[in-house]
Design an enzyme around this catalytic site. Structure first.
Site, PDB file in Angstrom:
ATOM      1  N   GLU A 140       0.894  -1.176   0.000  1.00 19.64           N
ATOM      2  CA  GLU A 140       0.000   0.000   0.000  1.00 19.64           C
ATOM      3  C   GLU A 140       0.920   1.210   0.000  1.00 19.64           C
ATOM      4  O   GLU A 140       1.508   1.524   1.043  1.00 19.64           O
ATOM      5  CB  GLU A 140      -0.851   0.004   1.283  1.00 19.64           C
ATOM      6  CG  GLU A 140      -1.910  -1.065   1.373  1.00 19.64           C
ATOM      7  CD  GLU A 140      -3.121  -0.717   0.545  1.00 19.64           C
ATOM      8  OE1 GLU A 140      -3.567  -1.588  -0.214  1.00 19.64           O
ATOM      9  OE2 GLU A 140      -3.606   0.414   0.654  1.00 19.64           O
ATOM     10  N   CYS A 157      -2.195   8.953   1.910  1.00 21.66           N
ATOM     11  CA  CYS A 157      -1.970   8.436   0.558  1.00 21.66           C
ATOM     12  C   CYS A 157      -3.173   8.783  -0.320  1.00 21.66           C
ATOM     13  O   CYS A 157      -3.042   8.938  -1.521  1.00 21.66           O
ATOM     14  CB  CYS A 157      -1.752   6.936   0.582  1.00 21.66           C
ATOM     15  SG  CYS A 157      -3.125   6.050   1.298  1.00 21.66           S
TER      16      CYS A 157
HETATM   17  O1  TXE Z   1       7.411   5.937   4.714  1.00 19.29           O
HETATM   18  P1  TXE Z   1       8.574   4.889   4.681  1.00 19.29           P
HETATM   19  P2  TXE Z   1       7.380   7.246   5.540  1.00 19.29           P
HETATM   20  C1  TXE Z   1       4.685   7.850   1.467  1.00 19.29           C
HETATM   21  C2  TXE Z   1       4.683   9.338   1.469  1.00 19.29           C
HETATM   22  C3  TXE Z   1       5.790   9.708   2.392  1.00 19.29           C
HETATM   23  C4  TXE Z   1       6.778   8.592   2.128  1.00 19.29           C
HETATM   24  C5  TXE Z   1       7.696   8.400   3.288  1.00 19.29           C
HETATM   25  O2  TXE Z   1       5.063   9.730   0.154  1.00 19.29           O
HETATM   26  O3  TXE Z   1       6.409  10.933   2.030  1.00 19.29           O
HETATM   27  O4  TXE Z   1       5.980   7.437   1.925  1.00 19.29           O
HETATM   28  O5  TXE Z   1       6.883   8.235   4.452  1.00 19.29           O
HETATM   29  C6  TXE Z   1       9.756   1.096   7.247  1.00 19.29           C
HETATM   30  N1  TXE Z   1      12.793  -2.234   4.771  1.00 19.29           N
HETATM   31  N2  TXE Z   1       3.700   7.253   2.328  1.00 19.29           N
HETATM   32  O6  TXE Z   1       8.729   7.700   5.985  1.00 19.29           O
HETATM   33  O7  TXE Z   1       9.920   5.467   4.784  1.00 19.29           O
HETATM   34  C7  TXE Z   1       9.711   2.318   8.128  1.00 19.29           C
HETATM   35  O8  TXE Z   1      10.443   2.082   9.309  1.00 19.29           O
HETATM   36  C8  TXE Z   1      11.697  -2.442   5.528  1.00 19.29           C
HETATM   37  C9  TXE Z   1       2.432   6.834   1.805  1.00 19.29           C
HETATM   38  O9  TXE Z   1       6.354   6.954   6.603  1.00 19.29           O
HETATM   39  O10 TXE Z   1       8.251   4.079   3.503  1.00 19.29           O
HETATM   40  C10 TXE Z   1       8.214   2.445   8.364  1.00 19.29           C
HETATM   41  O11 TXE Z   1       7.797   1.554   9.367  1.00 19.29           O
HETATM   42  N3  TXE Z   1      11.000  -1.464   6.126  1.00 19.29           N
HETATM   43  C11 TXE Z   1       1.821   5.736   2.642  1.00 19.29           C
HETATM   44  C12 TXE Z   1       7.610   2.012   7.030  1.00 19.29           C
HETATM   45  O12 TXE Z   1       8.639   1.278   6.375  1.00 19.29           O
HETATM   46  C13 TXE Z   1      11.434  -0.194   5.944  1.00 19.29           C
HETATM   47  C14 TXE Z   1       1.929   5.984   4.089  1.00 19.29           C
HETATM   48  C15 TXE Z   1       7.214   3.179   6.141  1.00 19.29           C
HETATM   49  O13 TXE Z   1       8.323   4.026   6.027  1.00 19.29           O
HETATM   50  C16 TXE Z   1      12.570   0.118   5.168  1.00 19.29           C
HETATM   51  C17 TXE Z   1       3.206   6.434   4.482  1.00 19.29           C
HETATM   52  C18 TXE Z   1      13.260  -0.970   4.570  1.00 19.29           C
HETATM   53  N4  TXE Z   1      14.345  -0.769   3.806  1.00 19.29           N
HETATM   54  C19 TXE Z   1       4.077   7.057   3.601  1.00 19.29           C
HETATM   55  N5  TXE Z   1      12.740   1.487   5.184  1.00 19.29           N
HETATM   56  C20 TXE Z   1       0.329   5.561   2.497  1.00 19.29           C
HETATM   57  N6  TXE Z   1      -0.095   4.596   1.698  1.00 19.29           N
HETATM   58  O14 TXE Z   1      -0.411   6.221   3.212  1.00 19.29           O
HETATM   59  C21 TXE Z   1      11.746   1.982   5.943  1.00 19.29           C
HETATM   60  N7  TXE Z   1      10.948   0.991   6.407  1.00 19.29           N
END
Ligand code: TXE
Length: 473
Positions: free
Chosen positions: A247, A281
């Site tokens: 997602e 999102c």
């Molecule tokens: O998401 P991240 P963040 C999008 C939105 C936002 C961007 C970053 O564009 O600007 O994502 O947001 C874990 N292996 N959305 O920082 O970095 C991390 O610890 C495994 C849309 O919240 O993707 C966290 O628990 N896990 C979205 C989770 O991934 C890893 C909602 C999300 O972090 C990892 C949120 C790795 N290599 C953000 N790196 C929506 N659908 O609403 C990080 N994580």
């Protein structure tokens, strides 16, 4: 959130620190510290989840649904505590935090009633092999990993975790490093509901712990977060062929047609664009308005946006950006657009230079080359564009690599349905935004850079099971 600690996206390069120190976005006060899980602890959680799953997975769907009724009652009993924790860690308005809890309660109620039927085994036609009797069974994957983000820290953790439980899996949850206490509550609610210890366990930390979880021998993974991160997660999952559903981010659009109720459209897209300070999102990030009503829509829309109360607590419509990294990213996108000729029609700056509250911002005349025209903003900024007619509007809505959701505004419901049917992605609303996520029967998810797989609805429940067949001669 202290920008030097892990999770703010600026973790010290050498090592993730040994604990997460959480500060309230509203006033910088300390919420508390949570130790980061060690590789051994991640491993142990996956082993324990597998041990507990044998018993939990052997219950009938009806028995599990009965046990999970206690979970709904526990969530309902403690909803103020949950909402308060969400506000502490995200800074969002109290009403929006309560909405998260209510969305989860509605999903729990929906699955309580339907899981036994959806997951029951059923006879299948044996076709020409009429002498055979065929049955299809739904069985749990086993141990499910859930990795969730900070923007809706309760609903985006609880939805996949609780759905996986109804399907007979056990879960290891890694919440965002920005919202560990809300993540911990998910496990605590299961314990308070008297579920078998270990059906849900929480590991804490940032990307590194997330990566360890992905590689810990899971049977299935559900990830919610950024598109780039989703790609990295898939790469690690490939190592053990663990099935993943993603997602990811969105770049949702609204299309306002000439026969729209412009007041309703202006109010609706204001909510769609700025709820949770745009950190959704499903947020409306682009608005396309048919030429003949562009000016009258824009003046109504700007009036709505300028009436929003932005602040850090109390009666606010727009709270602080949850993380310094997100605030910086949003401001960089606005700066880039303005440097390329975009006009700021509302907002564009913080309520005061030292705060982390960005006023709701509206940009027009955004050149196609501006970063904000194609990158997800995920903040309190929206761009408004003039289109010649419905046909150009539909084309513009569809020209995005993020294909999640969209809205179309028209007083002709039939026309709205026809347009909604061709806007692409995971679906579209006619004359509304966001509210569809509160309907538990609707599967949610996207395509392209918004990911794949579905959560919620019957399809979301089935996606946490695999089919198994038995054919008897
Ligand atoms: O998401 P991240 P963040 C999008 C939105 C936002 C961007 C970053 O564009 O600007 O994502 O947001 C874990 N292996 N959305 O920082 O970095 C991390 O610890 C495994 C849309 O919240 O993707 C966290 O628990 N896990 C979205 C989770 O991934 C890893 C909602 C999300 O972090 C990892 C949120 C790795 N290599 C953000 N790196 C929506 N659908 O609403 C990080 N994580």
């Amino acid at each position: 959130m202290d920008p030097t600690l892990p999770g703010s996206g600026l973790a010290p390069p050498e090592e993730e620190a040994s604990s997460l120190r959480i500060r309230r976005p509203a006033d910088g006060g300390e919420v508390g510290r949570v130790p980061v899980s060690s590789p051994e602890e991640v491993e142990a959680a996956a082993v324990e989840a597998r041990r507990v799953q044998r018993e939990w997975g052997s219950l009938s769907p009806a028995d599990r649904a009965r046990r999970l009724t206690a979970l709904r009652r526990e969530v309902s009993r403690r909803m103020d505590e949950v909402a308060h924790q969400v506000v502490e860690e995200t800074g969002k308005p109290e009403a929006e935090a309560l909405a998260e809890v209510n969305v989860v309660l509605a999903l729990l109620r929906y699955y309580e009633r339907r899981a036994p039927r959806v997951l029951a085994s059923r006879r299948a036609s044996s076709g020409l092999l009429f002498w055979k009797r065929s049955r299809i069974y739904r069985e749990p994957f086993g141990v499910v990993g859930v990795i969730s983000p900070w923007n809706y820290p309760f609903v985006l953790s609880a939805d996949p975790v609780f759905t996986a439980l109804f399907a007979g899996n056990t879960v290891v949850l890694k919440p965002s490093e920005e919202t560990p206490f809300t993540g911990r509550l998910v496990e605590d609610l299961c314990r308070g509901a008297g579920l078998p210890p270990g059906v849900v366990q929480v590991v804490q930390g940032g990307g590194r712990v997330g990566e360890l979880l992905v590689g810990s021998g899971l049977d299935r993974l559900h990830f919610t977060g950024g598109s780039e991160t989703g790609g990295r997660v898939m790469a690690v999952a490939a190592g053990t062929l663990v099935p993943v559903t993603l997602e990811l981010g969105g770049k949702d659009a609204a299309l306002v047609l000439e026969d729209a109720d412009l007041d309703r459209a202006a109010r609706g897209v204001t909510w769609g664009a700025f709820a949770n300070s745009g950190q959704t999102c499903l947020a409306t990030e682009r608005i396309y308005v048919v030429d003949s009503v562009y000016d009258s829509f824009l003046s109504r829309f700007l009036r709505e946006v300028r009436s929003l109360r932005a602040g850090s607590g109390g009666r606010i419509d727009i709270g602080p950006s949850t993380t310094p990294a997100q605030l910086a990213r949003t401001e960089a996108l606005i700066r880039d657009a303005v440097e390329q000729g975009a006009r700021v029609r509302a907002g564009g700056e913080r309520v005061d230079p030292a705060s982390n509250v960005l006023r709701p911002t509206v940009l027009t005349q955004v050149p196609p080359g501006a970063r904000i025209a194609r990158e997800e903003a995920f903040g309190p900024v929206v761009t408004v564009h003039r289109v010649r007619d419905e046909e150009e509007g539909i084309r513009r809505v569809r020209e995005t690599s993020h294909r999640l959701f969209s809205s179309v505004w028209t007083e002709d419901r039939e026309r709205g349905e026809d347009v909604a049917a061709v806007l692409g992605g995971g679906g579209a609303s006619v004359n509304d935004v966001l509210a569809h996520y509160a309907i538990p029967s609707l599967p949610m998810g996207g395509a392209g850079r918004s990911g794949f797989g579905r959560i919620r609805g019957e399809e979301g429940l089935l996606s946490f099971t695999r089919s198994r067949v038995v054919v008897v001669d």
